[in-house]
Design a protein around this motif. Structure first.
Motif, PDB file in Angstrom:
ATOM      1  N   ASN A   1       0.814  -1.220   0.000  1.00 31.00           N
ATOM      2  CA  ASN A   1       0.000   0.000   0.000  1.00 31.00           C
ATOM      3  C   ASN A   1       0.845   1.267   0.000  1.00 31.00           C
ATOM      4  O   ASN A   1       0.305   2.369   0.117  1.00 31.00           O
ATOM      5  N   ASP A   2       2.182   1.084  -0.103  1.00 27.95           N
ATOM      6  CA  ASP A   2       3.082   2.231  -0.143  1.00 27.95           C
ATOM      7  C   ASP A   2       2.953   3.095   1.112  1.00 27.95           C
ATOM      8  O   ASP A   2       3.152   4.318   1.067  1.00 27.95           O
ATOM      9  N   ALA A   3       2.610   2.449   2.246  1.00 27.87           N
ATOM     10  CA  ALA A   3       2.308   3.193   3.465  1.00 27.87           C
ATOM     11  C   ALA A   3       3.509   3.970   3.996  1.00 27.87           C
ATOM     12  O   ALA A   3       3.366   5.127   4.408  1.00 27.87           O
ATOM     13  N   GLU A   4       4.674   3.345   3.974  1.00 31.67           N
ATOM     14  CA  GLU A   4       5.854   4.008   4.514  1.00 31.67           C
ATOM     15  C   GLU A   4       6.166   5.292   3.751  1.00 31.67           C
ATOM     16  O   GLU A   4       6.385   6.358   4.355  1.00 31.67           O
TER      17      GLU A   4
ATOM     18  N   MET B   1       3.609   7.933   4.602  1.00 24.16           N
ATOM     19  CA  MET B   1       3.803   8.528   5.925  1.00 24.16           C
ATOM     20  C   MET B   1       4.901   9.596   5.865  1.00 24.16           C
ATOM     21  O   MET B   1       4.762  10.687   6.423  1.00 24.16           O
ATOM     22  N   ILE B   2       5.981   9.277   5.162  1.00 25.67           N
ATOM     23  CA  ILE B   2       7.080  10.232   5.021  1.00 25.67           C
ATOM     24  C   ILE B   2       6.625  11.448   4.219  1.00 25.67           C
ATOM     25  O   ILE B   2       6.924  12.592   4.571  1.00 25.67           O
ATOM     26  N   GLU B   3       5.894  11.194   3.155  1.00 26.19           N
ATOM     27  CA  GLU B   3       5.375  12.286   2.328  1.00 26.19           C
ATOM     28  C   GLU B   3       4.440  13.190   3.138  1.00 26.19           C
ATOM     29  O   GLU B   3       4.465  14.416   3.003  1.00 26.19           O
ATOM     30  N   PHE B   4       3.636  12.585   4.004  1.00 31.36           N
ATOM     31  CA  PHE B   4       2.731  13.364   4.859  1.00 31.36           C
ATOM     32  C   PHE B   4       3.529  14.312   5.760  1.00 31.36           C
ATOM     33  O   PHE B   4       3.189  15.496   5.901  1.00 31.36           O
ATOM     34  N   LEU B   5       4.584  13.798   6.366  1.00 33.00           N
ATOM     35  CA  LEU B   5       5.415  14.642   7.229  1.00 33.00           C
ATOM     36  C   LEU B   5       6.068  15.758   6.415  1.00 33.00           C
ATOM     37  O   LEU B   5       6.099  16.922   6.851  1.00 33.00           O
TER      38      LEU B   5
ATOM     39  N   LEU C   1      12.458   4.629  10.125  1.00 30.28           N
ATOM     40  CA  LEU C   1      13.398   5.662  10.582  1.00 30.28           C
ATOM     41  C   LEU C   1      14.565   5.815   9.613  1.00 30.28           C
ATOM     42  O   LEU C   1      15.005   6.936   9.320  1.00 30.28           O
ATOM     43  N   PHE C   2      15.063   4.704   9.107  1.00 35.18           N
ATOM     44  CA  PHE C   2      16.160   4.777   8.144  1.00 35.18           C
ATOM     45  C   PHE C   2      15.731   5.544   6.889  1.00 35.18           C
ATOM     46  O   PHE C   2      16.501   6.335   6.339  1.00 35.18           O
ATOM     47  N   GLU C   3      14.497   5.314   6.445  1.00 40.34           N
ATOM     48  CA  GLU C   3      13.992   6.021   5.267  1.00 40.34           C
ATOM     49  C   GLU C   3      13.810   7.512   5.553  1.00 40.34           C
ATOM     50  O   GLU C   3      14.026   8.354   4.668  1.00 40.34           O
TER      51      GLU C   3
ATOM     52  N   PHE D   1       1.123  12.603  16.553  1.00 39.65           N
ATOM     53  CA  PHE D   1       1.161  11.139  16.503  1.00 39.65           C
ATOM     54  C   PHE D   1       0.569  10.689  15.182  1.00 39.65           C
ATOM     55  O   PHE D   1      -0.579  11.004  14.862  1.00 39.65           O
ATOM     56  N   LEU D   2       1.360   9.965  14.383  1.00 35.90           N
ATOM     57  CA  LEU D   2       0.913   9.480  13.077  1.00 35.90           C
ATOM     58  C   LEU D   2       0.898   7.958  13.106  1.00 35.90           C
ATOM     59  O   LEU D   2       1.927   7.319  13.316  1.00 35.90           O
ATOM     60  N   ILE D   3      -0.284   7.379  12.897  1.00 34.23           N
ATOM     61  CA  ILE D   3      -0.430   5.923  12.979  1.00 34.23           C
ATOM     62  C   ILE D   3      -0.983   5.357  11.686  1.00 34.23           C
ATOM     63  O   ILE D   3      -1.867   5.952  11.067  1.00 34.23           O
ATOM     64  N   THR D   4      -0.457   4.194  11.297  1.00 35.50           N
ATOM     65  CA  THR D   4      -0.988   3.439  10.163  1.00 35.50           C
ATOM     66  C   THR D   4      -1.415   2.070  10.656  1.00 35.50           C
ATOM     67  O   THR D   4      -0.669   1.403  11.378  1.00 35.50           O
TER      68      THR D   4
END
Length: 227
Positions: free
Chosen positions: A44-47, A50-54, A80-82, A176-179
């Motif tokens: 789902n390309d979630a990671e 999430m980074i794009e959202f931030l 975190l590495f990403e 707080f960002l949750i998936t």
């Protein structure tokens, strides 16, 4: 009315399962340094979302490239590495109750020379006194907590106690960002939202229709701590 936020227990909620899982990932990495483990919710390309959202919300609340970030249930530390690879350079801490997970993430961060801190931690231990963070992340961790079925001596489930953990971790105005793949948007809000922690925004995912019902495979919601 049935409480849809409660699930049957599963091995995916046990520490033993994750210790074995990350012991194998650590072994695979030792044999092949390019193998840094599975990326959860990758379908789902979630990671990336999430980074794009931030990134899209830099300058809002406490989100900055140099903000402090804590990843709950960090697993292999991939998120975190990403974030580091995408220019986030503030203090980062990944916590997980699996010692094997933390051994693995430390080995990866040292090998790749990535400035991320990791700690084996039981976030539901009342004696845990963490520092506070601008941003706290969860990618599938509450899902695993729900599948554990664990409760405290007072009968409260770990899911019910989750907002208390967030309150302990977040600074005033923190995000707080949750998936989640197990909970719907309304269920996450029911579990997490308190007088001091309010739903703020969400990530849009492609939707599907099944049996006349519209939905998504996963959902991501951001909350803000008011005080």
């Amino acid at each position: 009315m049935e409480d849809t936020t409660k699930f049957n227990t599963s091995k995916l909620g046990t520490k033993e399962y994750w210790d074995e899982f990350y012991a194998l990932e650590k072994k695979n990495f030792e044999n092949n340094p390019e193998d840094t483990g599975e990326c959860w919710f990758d379908d789902n390309d979630a990671e990336a979302r999430m980074i794009e959202f931030l990134e899209d919300n830099i300058g809002i609340h406490h989100i900055k490239y140099d903000c402090s970030i804590c990843d709950l249930g960090t697993g292999n530390g991939h998120l975190l590495f990403e974030l580091v690879q995408n220019g986030f350079n503030g203090p980062m801490l990944g916590v997980d109750y699996s010692e094997q997970s933390i051994e693995f993430t430390k080995k990866v961060s040292q090998t790749k020379r990535l400035p991320v801190e990791f700690s084996a931690t039981d976030i539901f231990n009342e004696s845990w006194a963490p520092r506070r963070f601008d941003v706290v992340l969860d990618k599938g961790t509450l899902d695993a907590v729900a599948l554990s079925g664990l409760t405290k001596e007072n009968g409260k489930s770990f899911v019910e106690l989750y907002p208390e953990v967030l309150d302990k971790l977040l600074v005033k105005g923190g995000v707080f960002l949750i998936t989640s793949c197990n909970f719907t948007e309304s269920e996450l809000i029911k579990i997490i939202q308190t007088e001091n922690l309010k739903a703020w925004s969400k990530i849009e995912y492609p939707s599907f229709s099944f049996g006349g019902v519209q939905g998504t495979a996963i959902c991501s919601i951001a909350f803000v701590k008011l005080n």
